[in-house]
Design a protein around this motif. Structure first.
Motif, PDB file in Angstrom:
ATOM      1  N   LEU A 283      -0.788  -2.707   0.765  1.00  0.00           N
ATOM      2  CA  LEU A 283      -0.311  -1.323   0.722  1.00  0.00           C
ATOM      3  C   LEU A 283      -1.388  -0.370   0.204  1.00  0.00           C
ATOM      4  N   PRO A 284      -2.494  -0.242   0.932  1.00  0.00           N
ATOM      5  CA  PRO A 284      -3.551   0.658   0.455  1.00  0.00           C
ATOM      6  C   PRO A 284      -3.130   2.119   0.451  1.00  0.00           C
ATOM      7  N   GLY A 285      -2.062   2.444   1.186  1.00  0.00           N
ATOM      8  CA  GLY A 285      -1.564   3.808   1.161  1.00  0.00           C
ATOM      9  C   GLY A 285      -0.820   4.152  -0.112  1.00  0.00           C
ATOM     10  N   LEU A 286      -0.434   3.140  -0.871  1.00  0.00           N
ATOM     11  CA  LEU A 286       0.234   3.347  -2.155  1.00  0.00           C
ATOM     12  C   LEU A 286      -0.671   3.062  -3.340  1.00  0.00           C
ATOM     13  N   PHE A 287      -1.564   2.098  -3.166  1.00  0.00           N
ATOM     14  CA  PHE A 287      -2.381   1.631  -4.282  1.00  0.00           C
ATOM     15  C   PHE A 287      -3.866   1.784  -3.960  1.00  0.00           C
ATOM     16  N   ASP A 288      -4.553   2.602  -4.749  1.00  0.00           N
ATOM     17  CA  ASP A 288      -6.002   2.735  -4.564  1.00  0.00           C
ATOM     18  C   ASP A 288      -6.693   1.389  -4.717  1.00  0.00           C
ATOM     19  N   GLN A 289      -6.156   0.542  -5.595  1.00  0.00           N
ATOM     20  CA  GLN A 289      -6.747  -0.781  -5.777  1.00  0.00           C
ATOM     21  C   GLN A 289      -6.607  -1.622  -4.515  1.00  0.00           C
ATOM     22  N   GLY A 290      -5.552  -1.397  -3.732  1.00  0.00           N
ATOM     23  CA  GLY A 290      -5.405  -2.107  -2.471  1.00  0.00           C
ATOM     24  C   GLY A 290      -6.493  -1.734  -1.497  1.00  0.00           C
ATOM     25  N   ALA A 291      -6.816  -0.448  -1.417  1.00  0.00           N
ATOM     26  CA  ALA A 291      -7.910   0.002  -0.552  1.00  0.00           C
ATOM     27  C   ALA A 291      -9.231  -0.582  -1.022  1.00  0.00           C
ATOM     28  N   ASP A 292      -9.429  -0.599  -2.341  1.00  0.00           N
ATOM     29  CA  ASP A 292     -10.666  -1.166  -2.879  1.00  0.00           C
ATOM     30  C   ASP A 292     -10.763  -2.660  -2.578  1.00  0.00           C
ATOM     31  N   ALA A 293      -9.653  -3.374  -2.708  1.00  0.00           N
ATOM     32  CA  ALA A 293      -9.663  -4.814  -2.459  1.00  0.00           C
ATOM     33  C   ALA A 293      -9.956  -5.123  -0.998  1.00  0.00           C
TER      34      ALA A 293
END
Length: 305
Positions: A283-293
């Motif tokens: 869920l990179p649209g909810l969590f910046d850490q998801g986009a980073d991961a």
């Protein structure tokens, strides 16, 4: 570390977890849930338009092939295994993540539509995962493969990726990399993180136990096709990236696995996302850490080619 503010806001938005009687869930309930529109789809990332997306079959297993490079030169191949507790998830649901990896990893992505439990119990999903990996080695021209093959999986998909990695080693097939994101690696469920985050953090321990019953009821938890952490020998496995979330019941088994790989001489890099919840990667649209991961995993794949 405290919960990341975005993780705290997410938990507040979904509200307190209600006690679920998992034993009352029927096959019809499972099938209905699978068929429902994914309410989080908008948060899974953009469906980047690619020059090549095609549905195919690998020895009976549905797959979807993604290629961001418009040319026809051979490229390395990333095999992607979606999460969902071996019960839920699909190629469609994993579409955004697969497209992202196709754009940013430098490889062709093959997303595997493995069979789901309880209709297809253990070892069906593991067998399908291995079938897809084996087929890529057997038919490199079909996949426009240059011979480099990596596996990536999240949650239960991380379990399948880890299992396929040791099966490839034992078959004499060389994987360039394995990336395991919040993976299920030990059916024993006895770690401190299982006890600490058993309730209130998206993936309760009771739900993990239910998933395991659907997929592998009565199976010896020490079987490495179910619990890769129990594999007798880790030497010679593919170089690895292990991603964990601090507030995840699965955290400790994954971090133990990363240490075990390192002790066996396997090149491994582990990154824990402090304050994060299970599922943040999806869920990179909810969590910046998801986009980073996602960026981190794609970069690790690029480095491995």
């Amino acid at each position: 570390m405290p919960l990341h503010p975005q993780a705290r806001d997410y938990l507040a938005a979904i509200g307190p977890e209600e006690e679920t009687d998992f034993d009352s869930i029927t096959l019809e309930d499972i099938q209905r849930t699978r068929a429902q529109t994914d309410g989080a789809a908008i948060h899974r990332g953009p469906l980047t338009k690619l020059p090549f997306v095609r549905d195919e079959v690998a020895e009976g297993v549905p797959i979807r092939i993604y290629r961001a490079d418009p040319g026809d030169a051979p490229l390395p191949v990333v095999v992607y295994f979606h999460g969902g507790g071996w019960v839920y998830g699909s190629i469609k649901r994993a579409d955004a993540a697969a497209r992202y990896l196709a754009v940013h990893s430098g490889g062709v992505v093959v997303s595997a539509g493995y069979r789901l439990a309880p209709e297809h119990p253990f070892p069906a999903a593991a067998d399908d995962a291995w079938t897809v990996v084996r087929d890529i080695f057997a038919r490199p021209a079909f996949y426009q493969s240059n011979g480099g093959v990596a596996v990536v999986g999240e949650s239960s998909g991380g379990n399948l990726a880890a299992v396929a990695a040791w099966q490839a080693r034992d078959a004499g097939l060389r994987l360039t990399h394995q990336a395991l994101v919040c993976p299920v690696l030990d059916a024993a469920m006895g770690t401190p993180s299982h006890r600490a985050y058993a309730k209130g953090y998206v993936l309760p321990a009771a739900e993990i136990a239910w998933f395991l019953r659907q997929y592998a009821d009565g199976v010896d938890p020490a079987d490495p096709r179910l619990s890769p952490l129990r594999l007798p020998e880790a030497a010679g496995l593919a170089p690895a990236t292990v991603v964990t979330a601090e507030y995840d019941v699965l955290r400790d088994e994954a971090e133990t696995y990363a240490r075990r790989l390192a002790q066996a001489g396997v090149p491994v890099e582990h990154r824990r996302y402090d304050g994060a919840l299970h599922g943040f990667f999806a869920l990179p649209g909810l969590f910046d850490q998801g986009a980073d991961a996602r960026s981190y995993v794609a970069g690790r794949l690029r480095e491995s080619w």
